[in-house]
Scaffold this motif. Structure first.
Motif, PDB file in Angstrom:
ATOM      1  N   LEU A   1       0.965  -7.718  -7.593  1.00 39.86           N
ATOM      2  CA  LEU A   1       1.102  -6.732  -6.522  1.00 39.86           C
ATOM      3  C   LEU A   1       2.424  -6.825  -5.758  1.00 39.86           C
ATOM      4  CD1 LEU A   1      -2.585  -7.054  -5.350  1.00 39.86           C
ATOM      5  CD2 LEU A   1      -1.577  -5.118  -6.560  1.00 39.86           C
ATOM      6  N   ARG A   2       2.998  -8.038  -5.645  1.00 39.58           N
ATOM      7  CA  ARG A   2       4.232  -8.160  -4.850  1.00 39.58           C
ATOM      8  C   ARG A   2       5.398  -7.432  -5.520  1.00 39.58           C
ATOM      9  NH1 ARG A   2       7.612 -13.439  -6.137  1.00 39.58           N
ATOM     10  NH2 ARG A   2       6.561 -14.137  -8.008  1.00 39.58           N
ATOM     11  N   PHE A   3       5.257  -7.094  -6.813  1.00 43.54           N
ATOM     12  CA  PHE A   3       6.342  -6.418  -7.516  1.00 43.54           C
ATOM     13  C   PHE A   3       6.248  -4.891  -7.420  1.00 43.54           C
ATOM     14  CE2 PHE A   3       5.841 -10.521  -9.645  1.00 43.54           C
ATOM     15  CZ  PHE A   3       7.139 -11.001  -9.540  1.00 43.54           C
ATOM     16  N   LEU A   4       5.167  -4.366  -6.843  1.00 44.04           N
ATOM     17  CA  LEU A   4       4.984  -2.914  -6.825  1.00 44.04           C
ATOM     18  C   LEU A   4       5.802  -2.271  -5.702  1.00 44.04           C
ATOM     19  CD1 LEU A   4       1.223  -2.423  -7.721  1.00 44.04           C
ATOM     20  CD2 LEU A   4       3.185  -2.927  -9.154  1.00 44.04           C
ATOM     21  N   SER A   5       6.136  -0.990  -5.904  1.00 40.94           N
ATOM     22  CA  SER A   5       6.932  -0.270  -4.901  1.00 40.94           C
ATOM     23  C   SER A   5       6.075  -0.005  -3.667  1.00 40.94           C
ATOM     24  CB  SER A   5       7.416   1.055  -5.487  1.00 40.94           C
ATOM     25  OG  SER A   5       6.318   1.932  -5.650  1.00 40.94           O
ATOM     26  N   ASP A   6       6.724   0.167  -2.517  1.00 40.04           N
ATOM     27  CA  ASP A   6       5.974   0.455  -1.297  1.00 40.04           C
ATOM     28  C   ASP A   6       5.179   1.749  -1.453  1.00 40.04           C
ATOM     29  OD1 ASP A   6       6.731  -1.814  -0.037  1.00 40.04           O
ATOM     30  OD2 ASP A   6       8.396  -0.916   1.065  1.00 40.04           O
ATOM     31  N   GLY A   7       5.761   2.715  -2.157  1.00 39.25           N
ATOM     32  CA  GLY A   7       5.063   3.980  -2.391  1.00 39.25           C
ATOM     33  C   GLY A   7       3.748   3.749  -3.126  1.00 39.25           C
ATOM     34  N   ASP A   8       3.794   2.934  -4.166  1.00 32.70           N
ATOM     35  CA  ASP A   8       2.583   2.648  -4.942  1.00 32.70           C
ATOM     36  C   ASP A   8       1.563   1.875  -4.102  1.00 32.70           C
ATOM     37  OD1 ASP A   8       3.132   4.016  -7.218  1.00 32.70           O
ATOM     38  OD2 ASP A   8       3.794   2.286  -8.402  1.00 32.70           O
ATOM     39  N   LEU A   9       2.043   0.900  -3.299  1.00 35.40           N
ATOM     40  CA  LEU A   9       1.110   0.112  -2.486  1.00 35.40           C
ATOM     41  C   LEU A   9       0.420   1.001  -1.450  1.00 35.40           C
ATOM     42  CD1 LEU A   9       3.202  -3.163  -2.022  1.00 35.40           C
ATOM     43  CD2 LEU A   9       1.222  -2.809  -3.506  1.00 35.40           C
ATOM     44  N   HIS A  10       1.178   1.942  -0.873  1.00 34.06           N
ATOM     45  CA  HIS A  10       0.571   2.851   0.099  1.00 34.06           C
ATOM     46  C   HIS A  10      -0.387   3.826  -0.576  1.00 34.06           C
ATOM     47  CE1 HIS A  10       3.296   1.335   3.229  1.00 34.06           C
ATOM     48  NE2 HIS A  10       2.355   1.782   4.036  1.00 34.06           N
ATOM     49  N   ALA A  11      -0.066   4.226  -1.807  1.00 35.85           N
ATOM     50  CA  ALA A  11      -0.985   5.103  -2.558  1.00 35.85           C
ATOM     51  C   ALA A  11      -2.309   4.378  -2.778  1.00 35.85           C
ATOM     52  CB  ALA A  11      -0.350   5.507  -3.884  1.00 35.85           C
ATOM     53  N   MET A  12      -2.229   3.086  -3.105  1.00 30.31           N
ATOM     54  CA  MET A  12      -3.454   2.300  -3.326  1.00 30.31           C
ATOM     55  C   MET A  12      -4.251   2.205  -2.031  1.00 30.31           C
ATOM     56  SD  MET A  12      -1.740  -0.692  -5.634  1.00 30.31           S
ATOM     57  CE  MET A  12      -3.152  -1.543  -6.313  1.00 30.31           C
TER      58      MET A  12
END
Ligand code: HEC
Ligand code: HEC
Ligand code: HEC
Length: 482
Positions: free
Chosen positions: A266-277
């Protein structure tokens, strides 16, 4: 240079720039594939046992109730890896759980989640695994499960029953970020593999989707949108921050399997993807947990515990000290970081224990397991370590610290016995599948017969319907041709 070669120059330049573009495209594809592999956390299981071993070379043993399942070498080695796989074969392994030899894989490989992977992601992943990863020509030990689980063909029946393609809870007109969030949570991130409880056949119970599950000695908490027992009261920023670093001040910290998910994936994911999740998780239908949680954090009055001093910070001598008083033990083993009042440090680097889901939740498992196993976690911009004290403290002492912490800082309704600590150390409750083995064998037989009957009847019915339709069509044709 003659005139003819001069005329060919633009063509040559065109060819050169085309191939440069192609290699740029290829590099971008490899990068995209690497991102997919991160988001899907392939490395969590397909790692080596040795520290610092080569990426994806496999051999890691996953303890299942049926025995140890060894992860495969998925480097592009032609002899021991997936160097000879076609893209279709990789797609079949990911979506159907069938390897290039046509064998059924055990669902320890999360194909039940990956079945929704997009063609584009599988293509990128294939290019990355074949061209962006170093081949390792090394065999992994064979997986040897007890009968009947060593019969891989049995998975055919299991898949028929449990490889359920309909997990969507989103309305079809949901916006793109929500759909992306669902794809990342359900398909790539396979969060349900830990957070959804399993039925007696070890399949995820879709009626309790993300409602929390036991996991070895740990508990993967309820992450449905329930206000009290789920993450309904978390803000999107808090959720995204938790996934990115495993730490939300005055709320929760990631340990156990969650620390691994943060560190490896998870630490490698983009902020956009983390917020989508995060946005998607907030839409997951609320399910209340059976275990009541603490509704508001306790106000903890600091106490002077100098009289309770037992060689503070000298954890190694604790087990021999035969100290069994929770207050004294807490003071010696925990207070140096979490404070005597359990409020941690002002910068929250050492977290508060009174505003912490491990103590305010409905089950004491994660508190006990954090004491036994400690925490070691790398986030995107935070790295933390809490020492593992399981070797220094005996079960009675751990129970005493846990109970003292719960009574003073956490959910006072909870209580842990020495026996429960011993059981959590051994990896939690034995799943139903093993204790219920005789019944499952019997039931498996019955189910097998039922499946075959159902399949034969369905075929007969379909054949009959087709015959009737053909007869009708023939009649129609005859009627019209008159
Ligand atoms: C939770 C653990 C886990 C994760 C995550 C995981 N795998 Fe696996 N995978 C396994 C295990 C275990 C096996 C061996 C299963 C068996 O022996 O039946 C396996 C088998 C495979 C195989 C079959 C190899 C063969 O030839 O038999 C392929 C291909 C594969 N995994 C690719 C992937 C890829 C690509 C990803 C990421 C998208 C991934 N796996 C993520 C656990 C995992
Ligand atoms: C390998 C198992 C595993 C996987 C995979 C996993 N989790 Fe977790 N998760 C846990 C455990 C265990 C905890 C409890 C951690 C703790 O309290 O120390 C947890 C805690 C959490 C929490 C905090 C809940 C609370 O009340 O403290 C959130 C939010 C969460 N996980 C979200 C996710 C999401 C989203 C995914 C998928 C991207 C995911 N998890 C994948 C095991 C897992
Ligand atoms: C050397 C410092 C240190 C000591 C000693 C220490 N901890 Fe921790 N503890 C930490 C750190 C660091 C974290 C994780 C902070 C983070 O995740 O951001 C943590 C986290 C925790 C958590 C949250 C775990 C979760 O799963 O959510 C609990 C509970 C906890 N500690 C309890 C204890 C108890 C009880 C003791 C004594 C037996 C103790 N700690 C001793 C440093 C320490």
């Amino acid at each position: 240079m003659n005139l003819k070669t001069l005329r060919l120059l633009p063509l040559a330049a065109f060819v050169v720039s085309l191939s440069a573009m192609a290699s740029q495209d290829n590099a971008a594809l490899i990068k995209q594939g690497e991102y997919v592999a991160r988001a899907a956390d392939c490395g969590a299981c397909h790692r080596t046992v040795e520290q610092g071993g080569a990426l994806f070379s496999g051999g890691y043993a996953i303890d299942s109730p049926m025995g140890r399942i060894i992860s495969s070498n998925i480097t592009p080695s032609k002899t021991h890896g997936i160097g000879d796989y076609t893209e279709q074969q990789l797609a079949d392994a990911l979506r159907k759980g069938i390897n290039a030899k046509g064998q059924h894989l055990y669902p320890a490989m999360p194909y039940t989640a990956y079945q929704g992977m997009s063609d584009a992601d599988i293509h990128a992943l294939y290019v990355y695994l074949q061209q962006g990863v170093k081949p390792v020509d090394k065999a992994v030990p064979a997986t040897e499960l007890a009968f009947p689980f060593n019969v891989r063909a049995l998975m055919f029946g299991w898949n028929l029953l449990f490889l359920d393609a309909s997990s969507a809870t989103l309305p079809t007109d949901a916006d793109e970020p929500l759909k992306r969030g669902q794809y990342l949570v359900d398909t790539l991130g396979h969060c349900g593999a830990c957070h959804t409880p399993r039925n007696a056949f070890m399949a995820e119970d879709s009626s309790r989707y993300l409602a929390g599950a036991a996991l070895g000695g740990w508990v993967a908490p309820n992450i449905t949108s329930d206000q009290a027992s789920g993450i309904g009261s978390w803000s999107n920023d808090e959720l995204a921050g938790f996934l990115k670093n495993g730490h939300v001040t005055n709320k929760a910290q990631a340990a156990g399997g969650m620390a691994e998910a943060v560190e490896n994936s998870l630490r490698f994911l983009s902020d956009g993807d983390l917020h989508a999740m995060a946005s998607y998780l907030k839409t997951v239908p609320a399910i209340a947990s059976a275990h009541p949680v603490l509704s508001a954090p306790r106000t903890v009055v600091p106490v002077d515990m100098t009289t309770l001093e037992v060689g503070q910070g000298d954890q190694a001598s604790l087990a021999n000290a035969s100290e069994t008083d929770g207050a004294r033990l807490y003071n010696a083993a925990c207070a140096s970081c979490h404070g005597r009042d359990g409020q941690g440090t002002a910068d929250a680097f050492y977290p508060s224990l009174s505003q912490n889901t491990a103590l305010t939740g409905g089950q004491p498992n994660n508190l006990v397991m954090a004491i036994i196993e400690g925490i070691s976690r790398k986030g995107a911009d935070l790295e933390v370590n809490m020492p593992a004290l399981g070797g220094d403290l005996n079960d009675q002492q751990i129970a005493a610290i846990a109970n003292y912490s719960l009574q003073r800082f956490g959910n006072p309704a909870l209580n842990v016995s020495e026996q429960e600590v011993a059981q959590l150390r051994r990896g939690g409750d034995v799943p139903l599948l093993v204790t219920a083995m005789p019944y499952v064998l019997w039931l498996g037989g019955v189910l097998g017969v039922a499946i075959v009957c159902w399949w034969v009847l369905a075929r007969i019915k379909r054949k009959r319907e087709r015959e009737i339709l053909e007869k009708k069509n023939a009649l129609n044709r005859r009627f019209h041709s008159r």
